[in-house]
Design a protein around this motif. Structure first.
Motif, PDB file in Angstrom:
ATOM      1  N   TYR A 154       0.847  -1.195   0.000  1.00  0.00           N
ATOM      2  CA  TYR A 154       0.000   0.000   0.000  1.00  0.00           C
ATOM      3  C   TYR A 154       0.881   1.243   0.000  1.00  0.00           C
ATOM      4  N   LEU A 155       0.512   2.220  -0.837  1.00  0.00           N
ATOM      5  CA  LEU A 155       1.291   3.453  -0.969  1.00  0.00           C
ATOM      6  C   LEU A 155       0.594   4.582  -0.227  1.00  0.00           C
ATOM      7  N   TYR A 156       1.369   5.345   0.535  1.00  0.00           N
ATOM      8  CA  TYR A 156       0.845   6.503   1.266  1.00  0.00           C
ATOM      9  C   TYR A 156       1.710   7.708   0.937  1.00  0.00           C
ATOM     10  N   SER A 157       1.057   8.840   0.665  1.00  0.00           N
ATOM     11  CA  SER A 157       1.807  10.094   0.506  1.00  0.00           C
ATOM     12  C   SER A 157       2.000  10.700   1.884  1.00  0.00           C
ATOM     13  N   ILE A 158       3.201  11.244   2.127  1.00  0.00           N
ATOM     14  CA  ILE A 158       3.447  11.936   3.395  1.00  0.00           C
ATOM     15  C   ILE A 158       3.177  13.417   3.156  1.00  0.00           C
ATOM     16  N   GLU A 159       2.101  13.896   3.754  1.00  0.00           N
ATOM     17  CA  GLU A 159       1.710  15.298   3.581  1.00  0.00           C
ATOM     18  C   GLU A 159       1.726  15.961   4.950  1.00  0.00           C
ATOM     19  N   GLY A 160       2.732  16.816   5.160  1.00  0.00           N
ATOM     20  CA  GLY A 160       2.896  17.404   6.495  1.00  0.00           C
ATOM     21  C   GLY A 160       3.208  16.284   7.479  1.00  0.00           C
ATOM     22  N   ASN A 161       2.353  16.174   8.506  1.00  0.00           N
ATOM     23  CA  ASN A 161       2.554  15.104   9.489  1.00  0.00           C
ATOM     24  C   ASN A 161       1.518  14.001   9.346  1.00  0.00           C
ATOM     25  N   THR A 162       0.983  13.822   8.131  1.00  0.00           N
ATOM     26  CA  THR A 162      -0.054  12.789   7.963  1.00  0.00           C
ATOM     27  C   THR A 162       0.325  11.840   6.825  1.00  0.00           C
ATOM     28  N   LEU A 163      -0.307  10.660   6.872  1.00  0.00           N
ATOM     29  CA  LEU A 163      -0.166   9.672   5.801  1.00  0.00           C
ATOM     30  C   LEU A 163      -1.491   9.632   5.046  1.00  0.00           C
ATOM     31  N   LYS A 164      -1.439   9.848   3.744  1.00  0.00           N
ATOM     32  CA  LYS A 164      -2.650   9.840   2.935  1.00  0.00           C
ATOM     33  C   LYS A 164      -2.552   8.679   1.945  1.00  0.00           C
ATOM     34  N   GLN A 165      -3.521   7.756   2.020  1.00  0.00           N
ATOM     35  CA  GLN A 165      -3.433   6.555   1.177  1.00  0.00           C
ATOM     36  C   GLN A 165      -3.670   6.889  -0.295  1.00  0.00           C
ATOM     37  N   ASN A 166      -2.793   6.350  -1.162  1.00  0.00           N
ATOM     38  CA  ASN A 166      -2.957   6.508  -2.607  1.00  0.00           C
ATOM     39  C   ASN A 166      -3.909   5.435  -3.130  1.00  0.00           C
ATOM     40  N   ASP A 167      -4.391   5.653  -4.343  1.00  0.00           N
ATOM     41  CA  ASP A 167      -5.265   4.647  -4.953  1.00  0.00           C
ATOM     42  C   ASP A 167      -4.455   3.434  -5.407  1.00  0.00           C
ATOM     43  N   GLN A 168      -3.193   3.670  -5.711  1.00  0.00           N
ATOM     44  CA  GLN A 168      -2.380   2.595  -6.271  1.00  0.00           C
ATOM     45  C   GLN A 168      -2.000   1.553  -5.208  1.00  0.00           C
ATOM     46  N   VAL A 169      -2.122   0.272  -5.589  1.00  0.00           N
ATOM     47  CA  VAL A 169      -1.691  -0.837  -4.736  1.00  0.00           C
ATOM     48  C   VAL A 169      -0.845  -1.764  -5.594  1.00  0.00           C
ATOM     49  N   LEU A 170       0.324  -2.173  -5.071  1.00  0.00           N
ATOM     50  CA  LEU A 170       1.189  -3.103  -5.813  1.00  0.00           C
ATOM     51  C   LEU A 170       0.849  -4.532  -5.393  1.00  0.00           C
ATOM     52  N   ASN A 171       0.648  -5.405  -6.368  1.00  0.00           N
ATOM     53  CA  ASN A 171       0.268  -6.793  -6.080  1.00  0.00           C
ATOM     54  C   ASN A 171       1.461  -7.725  -6.276  1.00  0.00           C
ATOM     55  N   LEU A 172       1.686  -8.586  -5.286  1.00  0.00           N
ATOM     56  CA  LEU A 172       2.755  -9.577  -5.388  1.00  0.00           C
ATOM     57  C   LEU A 172       2.158 -10.983  -5.327  1.00  0.00           C
ATOM     58  N   ARG A 173       3.016 -11.987  -5.573  1.00  0.00           N
ATOM     59  CA  ARG A 173       2.510 -13.366  -5.639  1.00  0.00           C
ATOM     60  C   ARG A 173       2.302 -13.980  -4.255  1.00  0.00           C
ATOM     61  N   GLY A 174       2.983 -13.426  -3.259  1.00  0.00           N
ATOM     62  CA  GLY A 174       2.886 -14.002  -1.917  1.00  0.00           C
ATOM     63  C   GLY A 174       3.031 -12.911  -0.869  1.00  0.00           C
ATOM     64  N   ALA A 175       2.955 -13.315   0.386  1.00  0.00           N
ATOM     65  CA  ALA A 175       3.109 -12.363   1.486  1.00  0.00           C
ATOM     66  C   ALA A 175       4.428 -11.606   1.348  1.00  0.00           C
ATOM     67  N   VAL A 176       4.391 -10.295   1.575  1.00  0.00           N
ATOM     68  CA  VAL A 176       5.613  -9.491   1.487  1.00  0.00           C
ATOM     69  C   VAL A 176       6.461  -9.782   2.724  1.00  0.00           C
ATOM     70  N   THR A 177       7.690 -10.256   2.506  1.00  0.00           N
ATOM     71  CA  THR A 177       8.547 -10.588   3.661  1.00  0.00           C
ATOM     72  C   THR A 177       9.572  -9.489   3.945  1.00  0.00           C
ATOM     73  N   TYR A 178       9.952  -8.726   2.888  1.00  0.00           N
ATOM     74  CA  TYR A 178      10.909  -7.636   3.107  1.00  0.00           C
ATOM     75  C   TYR A 178      10.868  -6.723   1.894  1.00  0.00           C
ATOM     76  N   MET A 179      11.168  -5.434   2.110  1.00  0.00           N
ATOM     77  CA  MET A 179      11.307  -4.518   0.971  1.00  0.00           C
ATOM     78  C   MET A 179      12.194  -3.354   1.369  1.00  0.00           C
ATOM     79  N   ALA A 180      12.831  -2.750   0.343  1.00  0.00           N
ATOM     80  CA  ALA A 180      13.721  -1.621   0.606  1.00  0.00           C
ATOM     81  C   ALA A 180      13.897  -0.826  -0.684  1.00  0.00           C
ATOM     82  N   TYR A 181      14.028   0.480  -0.516  1.00  0.00           N
ATOM     83  CA  TYR A 181      14.363   1.358  -1.643  1.00  0.00           C
ATOM     84  C   TYR A 181      15.875   1.348  -1.857  1.00  0.00           C
TER      85      TYR A 181
END
Length: 606
Positions: A470-497
Motif C-alpha cells: 500500500y502506498l501513502y503520501s506523506i503530507e505534512g505530518n499525515t499519511l494519505k493513502q494513494n489509490d495505487q496498490v502493488l500486487n505480489l505473488r505471496g506475502a511481502v517478507t521484506y522490501m527496501a528502496y
C-alpha cells in the motif's frame, strides 16, 4: 570470473549458562583457543580475536572442544554424546573419526600426551565417562566410582598416566592405567566439584568446587597435600582453573565475580582481578596460554587480564552469544557494522579491524528486529520490547529519553530525510518525526508486515501478509493513502528502496524478488527467481544496480538490475543457519548475520 570470497569472520561469543562451568580449549602451539556456541565450535586467534574459523558439523549443541597435543586434530563433544575428531590442518576440517562413547551430554574431553587416547565425561544415561583409543574407539579402561554427573576430567601429562575426575557427587576420582582402573575418591569438597586440572609437569593437580575451595593433590599418588587460600579460595563457587606454563601459578574463575592468580607453592593469591558488580560479571571459565590470561564472563565477554592492572582488562572481546536478527553499516571516518540480536544486545564492529564494543546504559530488553541509520547519525531500532529507540552513534550510549513506546509490537522501522521514521507494528502503522509520534493508522483492513520510506521523505509503503503493498503520501505530518496498490505473488517478507530512490526491491513468500521502477509509477522492472524457500531479507548495494537477498533455503543471491539472468550465488554462508539480515559495506563487500551469532563479510568480484 565472478566469485564471492569470505573476507572476515567476526565470531560469536561462547554460550554461557549461570552456574555452569565453561571449558575453554587451549592450543599446544599457543596460537588459538577453542570454545562452543550452539552447534558451532569457534577457533579463535588469541593475538587477534578478529581472526576466527567456525566448525559447524555437529547436529546437536556442542559443549566442549580440545586440541590433540600433536595439534593435528580437534575432538569436540555434543549433548547427544557424539565425539567428532576432525582435521585442523586443512580449511575443510575433514572428519577423521566419530564415536558415541555414551548417550548424553559430553562435558569435558582430554587427550593423553601422545595423542593416542581420549577420555570423555558427562551426563550419560548408563555411565558418566569413557576412555578409548582415538583411532579405533576401543575402550582402554573404565571411568567408574561416581554416583552423579562427571563435570571435568584430566590425564597426567606424562607417564605413569593417572586419570582424575570431578563430579556432582562432591568427590574427586583417581584412576591408574592404562587400562584405567578406579583407585579411590577424595571427598574434601562439600559441594559440586566443577573442575580438575593437572600441572604441566604432572607433579600436582587441583580440584575446584562450588564450595569455594581449591584443593591441591600429589600428581602421582592422588593424596591431598594442601589448599589454596586456606579455608576458601573464593567467596563464591569456583568454576574453572588454568595452570601457568611453568606450573608454579594458576588462575581460578569464580562466581564471586573475580579471577585470582595463585602462587601454588605458597598457597596464596598474588593478584585478584575484580571483574565487575553485575550478575553478568560472574566468571565461569579461564585459560592461561603463554603470556595471555583469559577469563570468560556470564555475559560471554572474553577478558584479557592485565597482571599489572587487575581492575582493568587489557581488552574485552564483545559480540553476540544469541542469534543476530538485523545489521546495518555506517560510514564515518571509519566504517562500522551495527548488529542487533535476539536478547536485545546491540554491538558495533570496526568493519576492517573487528575491534568491537557496545553502547553504555540500558537498551532494549528483547529482540532487536530491525535497524537503520538516519541523517542525524542516530541508530534507529525497533524491538519486541514494544519500543523504537534513537541512539547517538557519536555518544555511543543509550538515551533514556529518546525511546518511543508503541501500542503494539513493532516489526519494522525505516528512516528518511526530514527526521522521519516509519514503524510498522502489529495492526498499526506509525509515522514519527523528530523522535515523536505524529500520525497513527489503525483499522487497516490488512495485516502489515514491513514498511519502507522513500529516501526523500515523500512516500511511505506498507507491505502486507496478503501480498499487497500500500502506498501513502506523506503530507505534512499525515499519511494519505494513494489509490495505487502493488500486487505480489505471496506475502511481502521484506522490501527496501535503493539509496537513490530510483528502485524498490521486494521479496515475497512465493520465493520471488521483484524490482519496481519508482519514476515509472512503480511499474515492475524485473523479477528474479532462484530461492527454493521463502526469502526473508534484502539489501541494496551502494551502486544502486545490484541487490542481495537471503532466504530460509540458506542461500544468498546477488542480483543485477536489468539482467535477471545474471546472479551470484552464495551457499551455506552461515552453515546450518539461514541469513537473517544483510548490509553492504561497499559495492564489493556484503555483510551477513545469522542465528549462529556471527558477522561475516564477503568480497564480491563482478
Amino acid at each position: 570470473m565472478t566469485s564471492i570470497d569470505l573476507k572476515h569472520v567476526f565470531a560469536s561469543l561462547p554460550h554461557m549458562e549461570r552456574g555452569v562451568a565453561k571449558v575453554i580449549g587451549g592450543d599446544p602451539k599457543g596460537k588459538n583457543f577453542l570454545y562452543t556456541n550452539g552447534k558451532c565450535v569457534i577457533i579463535r586467534n588469541i593475538e587477534n580475536p578478529a581472526i576466527a574459523d567456525i566448525y559447524t558439523e555437529h547436529a546437536h549443541q556442542v559443549i566442549v572442544a580440545k586440541y590433540s597435543p600433536s595439534r593435528s586434530y580437534i575432538a569436540s563433544g555434543d549433548v547427544s554424546g557424539k565425539i567428532r575428531i576432525w582435521d585442523t590442518t586443512q580449511k575443510e576440517h575433514l572428519l577423521k573419526y566419530e564415536y558415541t562413547p555414551f548417550s548424553g551430554t559430553i562435558k569435558d574431553i582430554v587427550w593423553t600426551e601422545d595423542s593416542r587416547r581420549i577420555a570423555v565425561v558427562g551426563e550419560g544415561r548408563e555411565k558418566f565417562g569413557a576412555v578409548f583409543l582415538w583411532d579405533t574407539g576401543s575402550s582402554v579402561g573404565e571411568v567408574a566410582g561416581h554416583s552423579k554427573i562427571i563435570n571435568s576430567v584430566d590425564i597426567r601429562p606424562k607417564r605413569p598416566y593417572r586419570l582424575i575426575t570431578a563430579s556432582d557427587d562432591k568427590s574427586v576420582g583417581f584412576f591408574e592405567g592404562p587400562p584405567f582402573k578406579f583407585k579411590f575418591t577424595q571427598t574434601g569438597h562439600s559441594q559440586f566439584v566443577n573442575c580438575v586440572r593437572y600441572s604441566p609437569d604432572g607433579s600436582r593437580f587441583v580440584s575446584a568446587s562450588s564450595d569455594g575451595q581449591i584443593l591441591v593433590y600429589d600428581g602421582t599418588t592422588g593424596e591431598r597435600v594442601g589448599s589454596l587460600g586456606g579455608e576458601k579460595a573464593h567467596t563464591g563457587g569456583v568454576y574453572a582453573v588454568s595452570w601457568s606454563p611453568t606450573g608454579s601459578h594458576l588462575i581460578s574463575a569464580s562466581g564471586d565475580k573475580t579471577v585470582k592468580l595463585w602462587d601454588v607453592g605458597a598457597g596464596t593469591a598474588v593478584t585478584t582481578f575484580n571483574m565487575g558488580t553485575q550478575v553478568m560479571d560472574l566468571q565461569l571459565g579461564c585459560l592461561w596460554q603463554e603470556d595471555h590470561l583469559l577469563s570468560f564472563s556470564l555475559s560471554g565477554y572474553i577478558n584479557y587480564l592485565d597482571k599489572n592492572n587487575p581492575d582493568r582488562p587489557i581488552r574485552t572481546v564483545k559480540g553476540h552469544s544469541k542469534s543476530i536478527r538485523c545489521v546495518t553499516v555506517h560510514k564515518s571516518d571509519r566504517q562500522y557494522i551495527y548488529s542487533g540480536s535476539h536478547d536485545g544486545h546491540i554491538n558495533y564492529w570496526d568493519a576492517d579491524t573487528g575491534e568491537n564494543g557496545c553502547f553504555s546504559g540500558n537498551g532494549h530488553t528483547n529482540q532487536v528486529s530491525q535497524m537503520a541509520i538516519n541523517d542525524e547519525n542516530e541508530l534507529v531500532t525497533c524491538s519486541m520490547d514494544d519500543t523504537v529507540r534513537y541512539t547517538s552513534l557519536s555518544k555511543q550510549e543509550y538515551s533514556a529519553s529518546d525511546v518511543v513506546k508503541m501500542d503494539s509490537q513493532p516489526k519494522s522501522v525505516s528512516v528518511a530525510k526530514g527526521g522521519l521514521s516509519l514503524a510498522v507494528c502489529i495492526d498499526q502503522v506509525v509515522l514519527l518525526k523528530d523522535k515523536k509520534k505524529v500520525f497513527t493508522l489503525d483499522n487497516l483492513g490488512y495485516q502489515p508486515e514491513i514498511g519502507a520510506l522513500h529516501p526523500n521523505g515523500s512516500t511511505a509503503l506498507v507491505g502486507s501478509v496478503e501480498g499487497k503493498i500500500y502506498l501513502y503520501s506523506i503530507e505534512g505530518n499525515t499519511l494519505k493513502q494513494n489509490d495505487q496498490v502493488l500486487n505480489l505473488r505471496g506475502a511481502v517478507t521484506y522490501m527496501a528502496y535503493s539509496s537513490d530512490g530510483a528502485y524498490l526491491g521486494v521479496v515475497d513468500a512465493a520465493k520471488v524478488a521483484s524490482v519496481f521502477s519508482v519514476v515509472d509509477g512503480y511499474s515492475v522492472k524485473d523479477e528474479f527467481y532462484g530461492h527454493h524457500a521463502k526469502p526473508v531479507t534484502l539489501a541494496w548495494s551502494p551502486d544502486n544496480q545490484h541487490f542481495a537477498t537471503a532466504g530460509i533455503d540458506m542461500m544468498v543471491y546477488v542480483w543485477t538490475v536489468g539482467d535477471s539472468d545474471k546472479r551470484f550465488k552464495l551457499q551455506d554462508a552461515h552453515r546450518l543457519h539461514h541469513v537473517c539480515s544483510l548490509a553492504w559495506k561497499d559495492e564489493h563487500t556484503l555483510v551477513t548475520v545469522s542465528h549462529d551469532a556471527s558477522v561475516k563479510q564477503w568480497t564480491i568480484n563482478y
